[in-house]
Design an enzyme around this catalytic site. Structure first.
Site, mmCIF file in Angstrom:
data_model
loop_
_atom_site.group_PDB
_atom_site.id
_atom_site.type_symbol
_atom_site.label_atom_id
_atom_site.label_comp_id
_atom_site.label_asym_id
_atom_site.label_seq_id
_atom_site.Cartn_x
_atom_site.Cartn_y
_atom_site.Cartn_z
ATOM 1 N N ASP A 1 -5.307 -35.871 -14.886
ATOM 2 C CA ASP A 1 -6.510 -35.492 -15.529
ATOM 3 C C ASP A 1 -7.436 -34.588 -14.726
ATOM 4 O O ASP A 1 -7.444 -35.000 -13.492
ATOM 5 C CB ASP A 1 -6.756 -36.620 -16.359
ATOM 6 C CG ASP A 1 -7.504 -37.771 -15.337
ATOM 7 O OD1 ASP A 1 -6.809 -37.899 -14.197
ATOM 8 O OD2 ASP A 1 -8.744 -38.086 -15.414
ATOM 9 N N GLU A 2 -8.337 -34.116 -15.390
ATOM 10 C CA GLU A 2 -9.596 -33.617 -14.747
ATOM 11 C C GLU A 2 -9.222 -32.606 -13.723
ATOM 12 O O GLU A 2 -10.122 -32.862 -12.867
ATOM 13 C CB GLU A 2 -10.616 -34.664 -14.706
ATOM 14 C CG GLU A 2 -10.901 -35.231 -16.134
ATOM 15 C CD GLU A 2 -12.024 -36.179 -15.873
ATOM 16 O OE1 GLU A 2 -12.651 -36.304 -17.011
ATOM 17 O OE2 GLU A 2 -11.903 -37.173 -15.240
#
Length: 560
Positions: A363-364
């Protein structure tokens, strides 16, 4: 942190199918019940349906059973191994009940006329004379049947996990004072009738972030014990992030000794040796929770980048990080040494972890180009599979190509774009299973309201009703996700603002029991108005366990 998606409230669920009322409470002879009745707000026998998670089927009626000084815990199994497992669970139960009741509660393999009977019948079901053949075959790996009557309580299961879950139901049917570690007044009565119970979803998880703030072995074990009461069966440990690396890796030792030397806001941080990690895994296994380790990559990697300069594209190690920003770090996807690192780390973590899953984050990764991200995730998934594990990643994994059998953990919320949801749906239609952790429903670090001191609010405020009142099966139906793509639910607890057990508990409870119910109980039982009554009854139990829970004004908690 991760950010998630909401759904319309689920109204008008059906109530539990419960037969006629509970029969009168039996009295123990000769004062052996342990003293006078408890406080007025704690009934002598709790109705069989008034537990969390709600059971699948209840048939109430018949004589109640009262535990006495003569009671024993009888264990039996279809094989030597089953008998050993039943005895282990019986010893666990005895350890729970002895301090508060003051009773000896010997654990024995010999049958008697009074007591708690724990039976493992195997996959062929019940062959006990006088019982219907095969009546328990449908219980599966985690189901159980609890039968209570004048002569005792019998819990039957095909597998040890089911027997353990049945013990958690028995705990909740006894007065809350049974959870205390000092002698209490009884009576210790269980209402008469039968509970037949199996889970809705195979995956019912909780995530604990030990990276932002390091949590000790004892803190994690305590959380495991609390999860077990509500039939959670997966513990996802977030072991690495920008602020700290929390597990020893022999081939890259500075990850732990240097990368684990701090945390959010500064401080000493810490890490688990391999022996300590095994200790956590063993404790979770004893509570029938499977540990899922997460090594978050290619972003959220500053602790690793600070520990080894060669993992950076420019060859320069950044300083350790103690803030809370996200998206600024990335492993260097074009460098071959990165994949040596990935292989070594996954090999060592996989060898320590008996469970089937290994979480690779994903993620991210805002500092990783899309092309590099796709390449990195493809190669990293291959390494996970090489070492015999099933890939789990945050739902951004669907922006690459999920490996066959991979699982994506969806953490979107109201602000998540339609395009992102469609990307997840497209992967689900091709066979990628989903774990649902919507940030504005299941993230336990979200503030309850504007007055909440701890936690964060980037996904909005999440009161107890909002956390409970959604349906995993239809949550992403609008995006085109088929119901059978949903593997289960998970409640993450991020620790940017949390460091002590009291702080963890104040954010997890009472929301975590609701997420547990969404994962376990039939959809027909889901109704906020009836759930909040059962949740209120958990208040004295949580208090007896020393859980520092949030007294939501939406719930009519018992006085005191």
């Amino acid at each position: 942190m991760r950010q998630h998606s909401t759904l319309p409230r689920l109204f008008g669920s059906l109530l539990l199918v419960v037969a006629a009322g509970i029969a009168g409470i039996g009295a123990a002879p000769g004062g052996a019940s342990g003293g006078a009745p408890g406080p007025a707000h704690e009934p002598a026998a709790r109705p069989l349906d008034q537990i969390v998670p709600a059971p699948a089927q209840v048939r109430a009626g018949g004589a109640a059973y009262t535990l006495t000084a003569r009671s024993r815990i009888q264990v039996e199994g279809r094989s030597h191994e089953d008998a050993r497992e039943a005895r282990r669970i019986g010893s666990y139960l005895a350890g729970l009940l002895r301090p508060s009741t003051g009773y000896a509660l010997p654990v024995t393999g010999r049958r008697g006329e009074d007591g708690i009977r724990l039976r493992l019948v195997g996959s062929d079901g019940d062959r006990d004379p006088g019982r219907a053949p095969g009546r328990d075959r449908g219980l599966g790996e985690e189901g159980y049947r609890l039968e209570s009557g004048r002569g005792g309580v019998t819990i039957t299961a095909q597998e040890p996990a089911g027997l353990f879950h049945g013990v958690q139901t028995l705990r909740q049917l006894l007065p809350a004072a049974v959870e205390k570690r000092t002698a209490q007044r009884g009576p210790w009565t269980v209402a008469g009738g039968t509970v037949t119970d199996t889970p809705r979803y195979a995956y019912r998880g909780a995530m604990l972030d030990v990276s932002r703030h390091f949590l000790t072995i004892d803190q994690v074990k305590l959380y495991i014990d609390q999860l077990a009461l509500y039939k959670i069966n997966k513990l996802h440990l977030h072991l690495s992030d920008d602020q700290g690396w929390r597990i020893a890796i022999d081939s890259w030792p500075r990850l732990a000794t240097y990368g684990g030397s701090t945390q959010v806001g500064g401080g000493p941080g810490g890490y688990y040796t391999k022996a300590q990690y095994r200790e956590l895994v063993n404790h979770a296994t004893s509570r029938h929770l499977e540990v899922i380790p997460e090594i978050d990559m290619p972003g959220h990697t500053n602790a690793a980048l600070a520990s080894y300069a060669e993992l950076n594209c420019d060859g320069v190690a950044p300083p350790l990080y103690t803030g809370t920003a996200v998206g600024f770090s990335s492993l260097c996807a074009p460098k071959e040494v990165t994949y040596d690192f990935v292989d070594d780390v996954i090999r060592e973590v996989a060898a320590l972890t008996p469970g089937k899953y290994l979480h690779i984050g994903g993620d991210e990764a805002h500092s990783t180009s899309h092309a590099d991200y796709v390449t990195f995730m493809e190669r990293t998934q291959a390494v996970v599979r090489k070492y015999g594990k099933t890939v789990v990643g945050w739902h951004q994994l669907t922006g690459a190509t999920p490996a066959p059998g991979a699982v994506a953990q969806y953490w979107g919320y109201d602000a998540t774009s339609a395009a992102e949801r469609a990307q997840v749906a497209a992967a689900a239609k091709k066979g990628t299973r989903l774990i649902l952790s919507p940030a504005d429903r299941a993230y336990l670090d979200m503030k309850y309201d504007r007055t909440t001191v701890l936690g964060q609010s980037w996904a909005g405020y999440t009161e107890v009703d909002r956390s409970y009142d959604w349906n995993p099966a239809t949550y992403l139906a609008g995006a085109g996700v088929p119901e059978d793509a949903v593997l289960g639910v998970e409640a993450p607890l991020w620790t940017e603002t949390l460091a002590t057990s009291d702080q963890l508990e104040s954010m997890a409870f009472p929301r975590l029991p609701g997420i547990a119910e969404l994962g376990w109980s039939p959809a027909a039982t889901h109704d906020w108005d009836t759930y909040k009554v059962r949740l209120a009854a958990q208040g004295p139990r949580m208090a007896a366990l020393g859980i520092d829970y949030y007294r939501s004004p939406l719930v009519n908690w018992p006085a005191g």
